[in-house]
Motif scaffolding. Structure first.
Motif, PDB file in Angstrom:
ATOM      1  N   LEU A  40     -17.284  -3.835  -1.768  1.00  0.00           N
ATOM      2  CA  LEU A  40     -17.256  -4.459  -0.443  1.00  0.00           C
ATOM      3  C   LEU A  40     -18.286  -3.790   0.449  1.00  0.00           C
ATOM      4  CD1 LEU A  40     -13.401  -4.780  -0.052  1.00  0.00           C
ATOM      5  CD2 LEU A  40     -15.011  -6.672  -0.200  1.00  0.00           C
ATOM      6  N   ASP A  95     -17.864   4.543  -1.381  1.00  0.00           N
ATOM      7  CA  ASP A  95     -17.545   3.384  -0.540  1.00  0.00           C
ATOM      8  C   ASP A  95     -17.750   3.687   0.936  1.00  0.00           C
ATOM      9  OD1 ASP A  95     -15.341   4.858   0.404  1.00  0.00           O
ATOM     10  OD2 ASP A  95     -13.885   3.798  -0.812  1.00  0.00           O
ATOM     11  N   GLU A 155     -18.182   3.590   4.460  1.00  0.00           N
ATOM     12  CA  GLU A 155     -18.417   2.495   5.407  1.00  0.00           C
ATOM     13  C   GLU A 155     -18.220   3.116   6.771  1.00  0.00           C
ATOM     14  OE1 GLU A 155     -19.845  -0.568   5.961  1.00  0.00           O
ATOM     15  OE2 GLU A 155     -18.618  -1.311   4.305  1.00  0.00           O
ATOM     16  N   ASN A 160     -10.663   5.678  10.304  1.00  0.00           N
ATOM     17  CA  ASN A 160      -9.555   6.319   9.590  1.00  0.00           C
ATOM     18  C   ASN A 160      -9.460   7.809   9.905  1.00  0.00           C
ATOM     19  OD1 ASN A 160      -7.913   4.560   7.637  1.00  0.00           O
ATOM     20  ND2 ASN A 160     -10.001   3.823   7.308  1.00  0.00           N
ATOM     21  N   LYS A 189       0.804  -1.230   0.000  1.00  0.00           N
ATOM     22  CA  LYS A 189       0.000   0.000   0.000  1.00  0.00           C
ATOM     23  C   LYS A 189       0.840   1.285   0.000  1.00  0.00           C
ATOM     24  CE  LYS A 189      -4.206   1.686   0.264  1.00  0.00           C
ATOM     25  NZ  LYS A 189      -5.099   0.885   1.040  1.00  0.00           N
ATOM     26  N   THR A 226      -4.634   1.394  -6.716  1.00  0.00           N
ATOM     27  CA  THR A 226      -5.145   0.315  -5.851  1.00  0.00           C
ATOM     28  C   THR A 226      -6.372  -0.316  -6.523  1.00  0.00           C
ATOM     29  OG1 THR A 226      -6.393   1.949  -4.568  1.00  0.00           O
ATOM     30  CG2 THR A 226      -4.215   1.341  -3.724  1.00  0.00           C
ATOM     31  N   THR A 227      -7.030  -1.234  -5.848  1.00  0.00           N
ATOM     32  CA  THR A 227      -8.027  -2.072  -6.545  1.00  0.00           C
ATOM     33  C   THR A 227      -9.358  -1.388  -6.860  1.00  0.00           C
ATOM     34  OG1 THR A 227      -9.009  -2.885  -4.490  1.00  0.00           O
ATOM     35  CG2 THR A 227      -7.112  -4.114  -5.355  1.00  0.00           C
ATOM     36  N   LEU A 228      -9.713  -0.378  -6.086  1.00  0.00           N
ATOM     37  CA  LEU A 228     -11.022   0.295  -6.180  1.00  0.00           C
ATOM     38  C   LEU A 228     -12.186  -0.694  -5.952  1.00  0.00           C
ATOM     39  CD1 LEU A 228     -11.580   3.290  -8.596  1.00  0.00           C
ATOM     40  CD2 LEU A 228     -13.388   2.269  -7.256  1.00  0.00           C
ATOM     41  N   LEU A 229     -11.943  -1.658  -5.092  1.00  0.00           N
ATOM     42  CA  LEU A 229     -13.017  -2.621  -4.790  1.00  0.00           C
ATOM     43  C   LEU A 229     -13.820  -2.212  -3.555  1.00  0.00           C
ATOM     44  CD1 LEU A 229     -11.190  -5.962  -5.676  1.00  0.00           C
ATOM     45  CD2 LEU A 229     -13.154  -4.944  -6.856  1.00  0.00           C
ATOM     46  N   SER A 230     -13.416  -1.131  -2.897  1.00  0.00           N
ATOM     47  CA  SER A 230     -14.074  -0.739  -1.637  1.00  0.00           C
ATOM     48  C   SER A 230     -15.586  -0.517  -1.757  1.00  0.00           C
ATOM     49  CB  SER A 230     -13.401   0.489  -1.026  1.00  0.00           C
ATOM     50  OG  SER A 230     -13.234   1.487  -1.990  1.00  0.00           O
ATOM     51  N   HIS A 248      -6.255   6.027  -0.992  1.00  0.00           N
ATOM     52  CA  HIS A 248      -6.084   6.039   0.463  1.00  0.00           C
ATOM     53  C   HIS A 248      -5.129   7.151   0.924  1.00  0.00           C
ATOM     54  CE1 HIS A 248      -5.955   4.549   4.494  1.00  0.00           C
ATOM     55  NE2 HIS A 248      -4.664   4.307   4.431  1.00  0.00           N
TER      56      HIS A 248
HETATM   57  P1  FAD Z   1      -7.184  -1.251  -1.667  1.00  0.00           P
HETATM   58  O1  FAD Z   1      -5.904  -0.635  -1.275  1.00  0.00           O
HETATM   59  O2  FAD Z   1      -7.235  -1.956  -2.955  1.00  0.00           O
HETATM   60  O3  FAD Z   1      -7.575  -2.216  -0.474  1.00  0.00           O
HETATM   61  C1  FAD Z   1      -8.458  -3.330  -0.620  1.00  0.00           C
HETATM   62  C2  FAD Z   1      -9.589  -3.211   0.365  1.00  0.00           C
HETATM   63  O4  FAD Z   1      -9.110  -3.189   1.699  1.00  0.00           O
HETATM   64  C3  FAD Z   1     -10.380  -1.931   0.226  1.00  0.00           C
HETATM   65  O5  FAD Z   1     -11.319  -2.039  -0.796  1.00  0.00           O
HETATM   66  C4  FAD Z   1     -10.994  -1.757   1.601  1.00  0.00           C
HETATM   67  O6  FAD Z   1     -12.143  -2.512   1.757  1.00  0.00           O
HETATM   68  C5  FAD Z   1      -9.916  -2.318   2.506  1.00  0.00           C
HETATM   69  N1  FAD Z   1      -9.069  -1.253   3.026  1.00  0.00           N
HETATM   70  C6  FAD Z   1      -7.944  -0.745   2.484  1.00  0.00           C
HETATM   71  N2  FAD Z   1      -7.413   0.196   3.282  1.00  0.00           N
HETATM   72  C7  FAD Z   1      -8.221   0.298   4.339  1.00  0.00           C
HETATM   73  C8  FAD Z   1      -8.214   1.097   5.508  1.00  0.00           C
HETATM   74  N3  FAD Z   1      -7.229   1.949   5.779  1.00  0.00           N
HETATM   75  N4  FAD Z   1      -9.244   0.990   6.373  1.00  0.00           N
HETATM   76  C9  FAD Z   1     -10.244   0.103   6.147  1.00  0.00           C
HETATM   77  N5  FAD Z   1     -10.282  -0.690   5.074  1.00  0.00           N
HETATM   78  C10 FAD Z   1      -9.292  -0.609   4.175  1.00  0.00           C
HETATM   79  N6  FAD Z   1     -12.581   2.814   3.347  1.00  0.00           N
HETATM   80  C11 FAD Z   1     -13.835   2.412   3.140  1.00  0.00           C
HETATM   81  O7  FAD Z   1     -14.056   1.293   2.665  1.00  0.00           O
HETATM   82  N7  FAD Z   1     -14.892   3.242   3.451  1.00  0.00           N
HETATM   83  C12 FAD Z   1     -14.705   4.485   3.976  1.00  0.00           C
HETATM   84  O8  FAD Z   1     -15.678   5.187   4.262  1.00  0.00           O
HETATM   85  C13 FAD Z   1     -13.383   4.939   4.173  1.00  0.00           C
HETATM   86  N8  FAD Z   1     -13.131   6.183   4.655  1.00  0.00           N
HETATM   87  C14 FAD Z   1     -11.831   6.592   4.843  1.00  0.00           C
HETATM   88  C15 FAD Z   1     -11.586   7.865   5.373  1.00  0.00           C
HETATM   89  C16 FAD Z   1     -10.286   8.299   5.553  1.00  0.00           C
HETATM   90  C17 FAD Z   1     -10.026   9.641   6.161  1.00  0.00           C
HETATM   91  C18 FAD Z   1      -9.213   7.466   5.212  1.00  0.00           C
HETATM   92  C19 FAD Z   1      -7.789   7.914   5.401  1.00  0.00           C
HETATM   93  C20 FAD Z   1      -9.445   6.193   4.701  1.00  0.00           C
HETATM   94  C21 FAD Z   1     -10.745   5.738   4.519  1.00  0.00           C
HETATM   95  N9  FAD Z   1     -11.014   4.442   4.022  1.00  0.00           N
HETATM   96  C22 FAD Z   1     -12.309   4.039   3.834  1.00  0.00           C
HETATM   97  C23 FAD Z   1      -9.939   3.458   3.861  1.00  0.00           C
HETATM   98  C24 FAD Z   1      -9.270   3.394   2.484  1.00  0.00           C
HETATM   99  O9  FAD Z   1      -8.851   4.651   2.096  1.00  0.00           O
HETATM  100  C25 FAD Z   1     -10.164   2.792   1.423  1.00  0.00           C
HETATM  101  O10 FAD Z   1     -10.683   1.552   1.857  1.00  0.00           O
HETATM  102  C26 FAD Z   1      -9.380   2.515   0.152  1.00  0.00           C
HETATM  103  O11 FAD Z   1      -8.757   3.682  -0.310  1.00  0.00           O
HETATM  104  C27 FAD Z   1     -10.324   1.988  -0.907  1.00  0.00           C
HETATM  105  O12 FAD Z   1      -9.678   1.856  -2.131  1.00  0.00           O
HETATM  106  P2  FAD Z   1      -9.311   0.427  -2.697  1.00  0.00           P
HETATM  107  O13 FAD Z   1     -10.501  -0.439  -2.730  1.00  0.00           O
HETATM  108  O14 FAD Z   1      -8.579   0.651  -3.969  1.00  0.00           O
HETATM  109  O15 FAD Z   1      -8.297  -0.121  -1.586  1.00  0.00           O
END
Ligand code: FAD
Length: 569
Positions: A283, A438, A440, A447, A263, A276-280, A406
């Protein structure tokens, strides 16, 4: 013995693959299975949900409905426009229901609602079947294994997880579904009492969306944005299990990416595609099972053995972070979402007098950032006109698309709170709640607490610079040029500090740096705001405030201002 008549209540699980709750419903060998989604007023009207997340939800529902129909042409997702707390007793009777089945929800509101529904089911003689499936570990089990305490660190999650045992492998989607049975609704629709905290637009939407229990055409169809009275979505990200599984498949097919993902090494400035994956969001809506994601990634990691990345930075580590925040929320309930009454959230006297004598708790200093100034900082941050192009680009991407990387979230959250504006993290979390596709609750709250150094993380002296940090990733500022098009022609040298560019160059590049971002350009010349403060000076102000607050060491539920003094209660 008559065969069960089952309602399957979709909520946080808009999918057919790896759904232990749906499997439990099918294991009952029901005579009929009604797949429904109810109009939960908390989600529909009270929660802050912008058009982008609404669109994403409707996409997920449409996709799920089609998938259900593929398995049984007589079935589909039945959208019913009434609150579960008033709907279920009538529905149980009308459809002669014997069982209600759903996925476990440990959100504070979710628990409260489900307890109410369980009681109503009991009164109606309906058996309730609940299965976990939203997280890698059942969040309550995780808390139990963590000595009944909220999970506040990755090592706690890993230790508690090890006690529970292996994360359960995903189960396949069913191959067929039972018929739903007759869907007559002879009873009247009950509207929720309008809450004083909803605005006029929400009230209009409430009126429109309650126009009939089964929708305007009486066919239980998924509503459209127009029907809901919502503005069109602007996000390019579209929802649904079908898209989610395709995206996951593409990611996993790139085995090097999956196995070596770290990460901190992914670029927050990358777009089309993002790093990153943008799968949030998938989920969040349960269109993708986190255990499907985990095991598909873990199986690749196992193949790579010593060469694979490990938690917390790895892809599987990201999912463990998600479980960590769910565990914290499961243990703390409503208190998790705020500083007040939250035993795990450090109290910071945001934009109030912050110089305090640690021995007496007496305020000895001036206002670090007074309320009016903080309000201006907050508004400019929210509207993407702080005058710091990196921050503004991120906030504009967030509003437009509903998703940011993130580390981009880190940057804007740190900037709003302890590393710039000195504004309460709860204000920022509310903006994210409305705009993120996303969103959650557990992850957003957790966070924000992490970034504001009020919980989970305490190194407040480590701050993100809105200039040096993005420069490391994107020297030419392509990300800024995309989301802050006023600056598209600026030389790379000035892209993160446009106010330093000579006026003649600003004119040549068709944008003057002046004002606060509210004034219009003159047709040929655009404008971009001056920075709203000197970052280095403001960072020191924040640092001082944090130092003072940490010295006093007050926590949310035992701090109060009494006669101008912060007192430990
Ligand atoms: P990837 O890096 O591809 O990660 C895979 C999965 O892991 C994500 O889809 C997510 O489900 C989980 N994940 C990754 N990082 C975190 C993390 N730090 N905390 C919890 N789960 C994580 N995430 C949310 O899903 N919903 C939110 O409302 C949310 N609000 C955030 C607010 C702030 C201020 C910050 C700093 C982070 C927040 N995040 C949140 C966490 C994180 O930023 C996102 O999950 C992530 O950027 C989603 O992109 P991705 O699917 O490409 O993540």
């Amino acid at each position: 013995m008559p065969k069960p008549r089952v309602i399957y209540w979709f909520r946080t699980d808009l999918r057919l693959h790896d759904s232990p709750a749906l499997q439990a419903a099918l294991d009952l060998k029901p005579e009929c299975l009604y797949p429904i989604w109810t109009w939960d007023p908390h989600y529909v009207y009270r929660a802050r949900v912008g058009p982008n997340r609404w669109q994403f939800l409707l996409d997920c529902q449409n996709d799920l409905s089609k998938s259900i129909t593929r398995l049984n042409p007589k079935s589909k997702l039945l959208l019913i426009r009434e609150a579960p707390q008033t709907l279920f007793p009538k529905l149980f009777k009308e459809w002669k229901i014997t069982h209600l089945v759903f996925e476990k929800d440990t959100d504070a509101y979710g628990r409260e609602r489900d307890d109410e529904v369980k009681e109503l089911a009991k009164q109606a003689g309906v058996e309730v079947v609940i299965r976990p499936g939203r997280t890698l570990y059942d969040s309550d089990e995780l808390v139990k294994a963590n000595h009944n305490k909220p999970t506040m660190s990755m090592s706690q999650v890993q230790a508690a997880g090890a006690k529970i045992g292996d994360i359960v492998r995903p189960i396949p989607a069913p191959k067929s579904l039972p018929d739903p049975g007759p869907t007559n609704l002879s009873f009247k629709q009950q509207k929720p009492a309008s809450s004083p905290d909803i605005n006029a637009i929400q009230r209009d939407a409430e009126e429109q969306s309650y126009n009939a229990l089964a929708g305007p055409n009486n066919d239980f169809a998924v509503p459209t944005m127009e029907e809901l009275g919502l503005n069109p979505a602007t996000t390019p990200h579209r929802g649904g299990e079908t898209i989610a599984l395709k995206m996951l498949g593409d990611i996993i097919a790139n085995e090097d990416y999956t196995a070596t993902f770290e990460k901190p090494k992914t670029a927050p400035t990358a777009f089309e595609p993002q790093a990153t994956t943008l799968l949030s969001p998938y989920l969040h809506f349960g269109a993708l099972s986190c255990r499907e994601f985990y095991w598909r990634a873990q199986d690749i990691v196992s193949k790579y053995r010593g060469k694979a990345s490990q938690p917390p930075v790895s892809l599987t580590g990201q999912l463990l972070f998600r479980d960590m925040y769910f565990g914290a929320q499961a243990a703390l309930g409503y208190a998790f979402g705020q500083t007040y009454n939250n035993p795990r959230c450090r109290f910071i006297p945001w934009h109030l007098p912050s110089e305090i004598d640690p021995s007496s708790g007496r305020i000895t200093g001036r206002y670090l950032v007074d309320s009016a100034q903080a309000e201006t900082f907050f508004k400019r941050w929210q509207e993407g006109r702080t005058g710091f192009p990196w921050i503004d680009a991120l906030m504009r991407q967030l509003k437009l698309e509903g998703w940011i990387h993130h580390l981009g979230r880190h940057a804007v959250a740190c900037f709003l709170t302890r590393g710039g504006c000195y504004v309460d993290w709860e204000r920022g979390a509310e903006v994210f709640e409305e705009w993120l596709v996303d969103h959650e609750a557990a992850c957003n709250i957790g966070n924000w607490q992490w970034l504001s150094c009020t919980a989970f993380f305490a190194q407040f002296y480590r701050c993100y610079s809105p200039i040096a940090f993005p420069q490391k990733w994107d020297k030419d500022g392509d990300f800024v040029r995309k989301y802050v098009p006023e600056l598209a022609h600026f030389d790379s040298k000035y892209i993160y500090e446009p106010w330093k560019a000579p006026i003649a160059d600003q004119k040549r590049w068709a944008c003057l740096v002046k004002g606060d971002g509210t004034e219009a350009g003159d047709g040929t010349l655009k404008t971009y705001p001056k920075p709203m403060f000197d970052f280095a000076t403001q960072r020191e102000v924040c640092m001082q405030g944090m130092k003072n607050a940490y010295q006093v060491g007050l926590y949310g539920n035992d701090a109060k201002v009494l006669d101008g003094t912060w007192r430990k209660l």
